[in-house]
Scaffold this motif. Structure first.
Motif, short mmCIF file in Angstrom:
data_model
loop_
_atom_site.label_atom_id
_atom_site.label_comp_id
_atom_site.label_asym_id
_atom_site.label_seq_id
_atom_site.Cartn_x
_atom_site.Cartn_y
_atom_site.Cartn_z
N SER A 60 1.32 -8.51 -6.35
CA SER A 60 0.86 -9.89 -6.43
C SER A 60 -0.55 -9.96 -7.02
O SER A 60 -0.89 -10.92 -7.72
CB SER A 60 0.88 -10.55 -5.04
OG SER A 60 -0.13 -10.01 -4.19
N LEU A 61 -1.39 -8.95 -6.76
CA LEU A 61 -2.75 -8.94 -7.31
C LEU A 61 -2.70 -8.83 -8.83
O LEU A 61 -3.39 -9.57 -9.55
CB LEU A 61 -3.54 -7.78 -6.73
CG LEU A 61 -3.81 -7.81 -5.23
CD1 LEU A 61 -4.59 -6.58 -4.80
CD2 LEU A 61 -4.56 -9.07 -4.84
N GLU A 105 4.47 -5.43 -2.31
CA GLU A 105 4.41 -6.85 -2.64
C GLU A 105 2.97 -7.33 -2.78
O GLU A 105 2.64 -8.10 -3.69
CB GLU A 105 5.15 -7.66 -1.57
CG GLU A 105 6.66 -7.50 -1.62
CD GLU A 105 7.36 -8.20 -0.48
OE1 GLU A 105 6.65 -8.75 0.40
OE2 GLU A 105 8.60 -8.19 -0.44
N VAL A 106 2.09 -6.89 -1.89
CA VAL A 106 0.68 -7.28 -1.97
C VAL A 106 0.06 -6.75 -3.26
O VAL A 106 -0.61 -7.48 -3.99
CB VAL A 106 -0.10 -6.75 -0.75
CG1 VAL A 106 -1.60 -6.95 -0.94
CG2 VAL A 106 0.36 -7.46 0.52
N ARG A 107 0.29 -5.48 -3.54
CA ARG A 107 -0.31 -4.87 -4.73
C ARG A 107 0.17 -5.55 -6.01
O ARG A 107 -0.62 -5.85 -6.90
CB ARG A 107 0.03 -3.38 -4.76
CG ARG A 107 -0.54 -2.60 -3.61
CD ARG A 107 -2.02 -2.40 -3.74
NE ARG A 107 -2.33 -1.40 -4.76
CZ ARG A 107 -3.56 -1.05 -5.10
NH1 ARG A 107 -4.59 -1.64 -4.54
NH2 ARG A 107 -3.76 -0.13 -6.00
N SER A 163 6.12 -4.20 2.10
CA SER A 163 5.03 -5.17 2.28
C SER A 163 3.82 -4.81 1.44
O SER A 163 3.21 -5.67 0.80
CB SER A 163 4.64 -5.25 3.76
OG SER A 163 5.71 -5.68 4.56
N VAL A 164 3.45 -3.52 1.43
CA VAL A 164 2.29 -3.09 0.67
C VAL A 164 2.54 -3.29 -0.83
O VAL A 164 1.67 -3.76 -1.56
CB VAL A 164 1.95 -1.62 0.98
CG1 VAL A 164 0.87 -1.10 0.05
CG2 VAL A 164 1.50 -1.49 2.44
N GLN A 194 -4.00 -8.23 4.52
CA GLN A 194 -2.70 -8.61 3.95
C GLN A 194 -1.60 -7.59 4.23
O GLN A 194 -0.42 -7.89 4.06
CB GLN A 194 -2.83 -8.79 2.43
CG GLN A 194 -3.82 -9.86 2.01
CD GLN A 194 -3.81 -10.08 0.51
OE1 GLN A 194 -2.81 -10.50 -0.05
NE2 GLN A 194 -4.93 -9.76 -0.13
N TYR A 195 -1.98 -6.39 4.69
CA TYR A 195 -1.00 -5.36 4.97
C TYR A 195 -0.56 -5.43 6.44
O TYR A 195 -1.26 -5.99 7.30
CB TYR A 195 -1.60 -3.97 4.73
CG TYR A 195 -2.14 -3.72 3.35
CD1 TYR A 195 -1.45 -4.14 2.21
CD2 TYR A 195 -3.35 -3.04 3.17
CE1 TYR A 195 -1.95 -3.89 0.94
CE2 TYR A 195 -3.85 -2.78 1.90
CZ TYR A 195 -3.15 -3.22 0.79
OH TYR A 195 -3.65 -2.98 -0.46
N CYS A 245 -8.23 -7.17 1.02
CA CYS A 245 -6.91 -6.55 0.96
C CYS A 245 -6.36 -6.17 2.33
O CYS A 245 -5.18 -6.41 2.63
CB CYS A 245 -6.97 -5.30 0.08
SG CYS A 245 -7.05 -5.64 -1.68
N ALA A 303 -8.38 -8.78 -5.52
CA ALA A 303 -8.11 -9.63 -4.36
C ALA A 303 -9.27 -10.58 -4.09
O ALA A 303 -9.12 -11.56 -3.35
CB ALA A 303 -7.85 -8.77 -3.12
#
Length: 376
Positions: free
Chosen positions: A239-240, A235-237, A232-233, A200-201, A197, A133
């Motif tokens: 995306s990294l 999607e963030v993970r 949501s979590v 973003q959550y 990070c 991130a």
């Protein structure tokens, strides 16, 4: 294709190594160009039997002008150009050499720059785990790939830990198994809440994770453990991993469009570690390699899932190949029949490449069993 994994120090200083590896019946070697700390047996080397690799290092010359804020360490246990020396010796024996590139697993840089390393929901630092991130981490990985392709001139590029690392590390005399932080709880402890990070959550994610880990309700799935936070979590993970992977593939194609790219990948969307999460495929890669160190039936299911997402690679008219990362070390027996049966199982699941771990660490009996299994 059969590919043997090696460290540079397995070859440097041992003139018999290239012939011994070629005699296994492999066509190529995955040679570590960037690797984490380890303590390695060297059963064949004329000068030592055990090598203490104290920290992560880069096995090509570290040219200061090539690096930004993060500069990899040079090894002291082998020569600074060990990759190049080993590459030339292996190629002289008729073997292709693929650059085995470990990316975000780097305890040297994570300890030196704790602000860019992973922190779990409790604020505990994982210095082995650089967090992608942070722009500095992506920049480091980009420079690493550029140097390997430019200076190392490999026949192929293997990307390992191409995404977030996680809770599991297998280092420093690991003493965490008794806490039973496995399955979904291990996934929760693999989530990063560093300064890049955490924002973003969803707002309550960190406290929710801490509560679930401490109460240990034994959730069946990670989605259940995260409840309303799960999508949501995830999607963030993802995306990294996606951002890092696609940046590196783009750079590799620009610098060396004919060099095939191999990804160590896991179709589990919550995966973290050496085999990064890849639930939706990656058309920019030529080979997708799945880990086959566990139960062969489960490993085969993982390979089948990767095979089902395979597509023609962007820079090739041929479909993506599927590779099986086959463990030839304990607890696997030094038995050619067992190894041959496992390789056959993985082939039926869709694997056409067999990445053999690890030709430098294996005893003579294991190398003999591996040679016989491949011949079968």
């Amino acid at each position: 294709m059969n590919i043997a994994y090696l460290y540079p120090w397995d070859v440097v200083g041992d003139p018999t190594a290239p012939g011994r590896i070629a005699d296994l019946g492999v066509e190529a070697v995955a040679l570590a160009a960037s690797y984490h700390s380890t303590r390695a047996a060297t059963p064949y080397h004329p000068n030592h039997r055990v090598l203490d690799v104290a920290h992560s290092a880069f096995y090509l010359p570290v040219r200061p002008e090539a690096w930004g804020p993060l500069i990899p360490a040079t090894p002291t246990w082998t020569t600074p150009d060990a990759y190049l020396t080993a590459r030339d010796a292996l190629k002289a024996a008729g073997l292709k050499v693929l650059a085995w590139t470990v990316l975000t697993h780097n305890s040297y840089l994570g300890s030196k720059h704790p602000g860019i390393a992973t922190r779990n929901a409790f604020g505990d630092l994982y210095p082995h785990a650089l967090c992608p991130a942070h722009p500095e981490v992506v920049d480091y990985c980009e420079r690493l790939v550029r140097e390997i392709l430019t200076v190392g001139e490999p026949d192929g590029l293997i990307l390992e830990s191409c995404g977030p690392m996680g809770f599991g590390h297998q280092n420093m005399h690991e003493k965490t198994a008794g806490a039973d932080w496995n399955g979904p709880l291990g996934d929760l402890l693999s989530l990063c809440f560093c300064t890049a990070c955490a924002p973003q959550y969803p707002e309550t994610t960190q406290e929710h994770v801490k509560q679930v880990v401490d109460t240990q309700p034994n959730p069946v799935t990670t989605e259940q453990a995260l409840a309303d936070h799960a999508q949501s979590v995830q999607e963030v993970r993802l995306s990294l991993s996606t951002h890092l992977r696609q940046r590196l593939i783009t750079i590799a194609h620009e610098l060396s469009p004919e060099t095939p790219i191999t990804l160590h990948a896991n179709p589990d969307p919550w995966a973290a570690g050496a085999f990064a999460a890849l639930p939706n495929g990656e058309p920019g890669a030529d080979v997708l390699v799945g880990n086959c160190w566990g139960d062969p039936a489960s490993d085969a299911d993982r390979l089948t899932t990767l095979a089902n997402m395979a597509t023609p690679a962007e820079n090739s008219a041929t479909p993506q190949r599927i590779g099986a990362y086959v463990l030839a070390l304990p607890p696997r027996p030094a038995d050619a029949t067992v190894l041959a049966d496992q390789i056959a199982t993985y082939a039926k699941a869709g694997a056409t490449e067999f990445h053999l771990y690890h030709a430098g660490l294996a005893s003579p009996a294991r190398l003999s069993a591996l040679r016989e299994a491949l011949n079968r």
